[in-house]
Design a protein around this motif. Structure first.
Motif, short mmCIF file in Angstrom:
data_model
loop_
_atom_site.label_atom_id
_atom_site.label_comp_id
_atom_site.label_asym_id
_atom_site.label_seq_id
_atom_site.Cartn_x
_atom_site.Cartn_y
_atom_site.Cartn_z
N UNK A 65 2.85 8.80 14.17
CA UNK A 65 3.28 7.42 13.97
C UNK A 65 3.54 6.70 15.28
N UNK A 66 4.08 7.40 16.27
CA UNK A 66 4.37 6.80 17.57
C UNK A 66 3.08 6.27 18.21
N UNK A 67 2.02 7.04 18.11
CA UNK A 67 0.73 6.62 18.65
C UNK A 67 0.24 5.36 17.94
N UNK A 68 0.36 5.33 16.61
CA UNK A 68 -0.07 4.16 15.84
C UNK A 68 0.78 2.93 16.18
N UNK A 69 2.06 3.14 16.39
CA UNK A 69 2.95 2.04 16.77
C UNK A 69 2.50 1.46 18.10
N UNK A 70 2.26 2.32 19.08
CA UNK A 70 1.83 1.87 20.41
C UNK A 70 0.48 1.16 20.35
N UNK A 112 -2.56 -0.98 6.21
CA UNK A 112 -2.97 -0.42 4.91
C UNK A 112 -4.50 -0.34 4.83
N UNK A 113 -5.19 -1.33 5.37
CA UNK A 113 -6.65 -1.33 5.35
C UNK A 113 -7.22 -0.27 6.29
N UNK A 114 -6.61 -0.13 7.47
CA UNK A 114 -7.12 0.80 8.47
C UNK A 114 -6.70 2.24 8.23
N UNK A 115 -5.57 2.44 7.56
CA UNK A 115 -5.03 3.79 7.36
C UNK A 115 -4.57 3.98 5.92
N UNK A 169 -4.60 6.42 4.12
CA UNK A 169 -4.00 7.74 3.88
C UNK A 169 -2.49 7.75 4.11
N UNK A 170 -1.96 6.72 4.74
CA UNK A 170 -0.52 6.68 5.04
C UNK A 170 0.28 6.19 3.84
N UNK A 171 1.48 6.72 3.71
CA UNK A 171 2.40 6.30 2.67
C UNK A 171 2.96 4.91 3.00
N UNK A 172 3.37 4.17 1.97
CA UNK A 172 3.94 2.84 2.17
C UNK A 172 5.15 2.87 3.10
N UNK A 173 5.97 3.91 2.99
CA UNK A 173 7.15 4.02 3.85
C UNK A 173 6.75 4.11 5.32
N UNK A 174 5.68 4.86 5.61
CA UNK A 174 5.20 4.97 6.99
C UNK A 174 4.61 3.65 7.48
N UNK A 175 3.87 2.97 6.61
CA UNK A 175 3.30 1.68 6.98
C UNK A 175 4.40 0.68 7.32
N UNK A 176 5.45 0.66 6.50
CA UNK A 176 6.58 -0.25 6.75
C UNK A 176 7.28 0.11 8.06
N UNK A 177 7.43 1.40 8.32
CA UNK A 177 8.09 1.85 9.54
C UNK A 177 7.29 1.41 10.78
N UNK A 178 5.98 1.57 10.73
CA UNK A 178 5.12 1.17 11.85
C UNK A 178 5.21 -0.34 12.06
N UNK A 179 5.06 -1.11 10.99
CA UNK A 179 5.10 -2.57 11.09
C UNK A 179 6.44 -3.03 11.64
#
Length: 89
Positions: free
Chosen positions: A3-8, A36-39, A41-51
């Motif tokens: 997730x850190x890599x995706x955030x960066x 959500x479109x690009x990943x 496979x990620x859970x909604x909780x992870x998507x919200x955390x990244x955003x």
């Protein structure tokens, strides 16, 4: 997936992905859709955390104050150069 890599990576692309975005709430919505479109496979909780983390980073960097591509950083560099010229004269 780290997730850190995706955030960066997402924060680094902010100028192009959030062009015209003026507030953090709007940015979060755009980022959630993009992630959500690009990943799928990620859970909604992870998507919200990244955003959320990307929005925090951008807010801390003043992204929403000056806007993307406004040249805010370049203005301070220009000031430094003119100061240096005045000292040399």
């Amino acid at each position: 997936m780290n997730l850190k890599t995706l955030i960066d990576e997402t924060a680094n692309r902010a100028d192009e992905t959030l062009d015209g975005c003026t507030n953090p709430s709007e940015a979060r919505s755009i980022l959630l859709e993009l992630l959500a479109a690009e990943h799928p496979e990620l859970q909604q909780a992870d998507l919200r955390k990244i955003a959320e983390q990307v929005t925090v980073i951008l807010t801390n960097e003043g992204f929403f104050e000056s806007g993307p591509g406004s040249g805010g950083w370049g203005s301070s560099d220009d000031d430094d150069e003119s100061d240096g010229l005045a000292e040399d004269e």
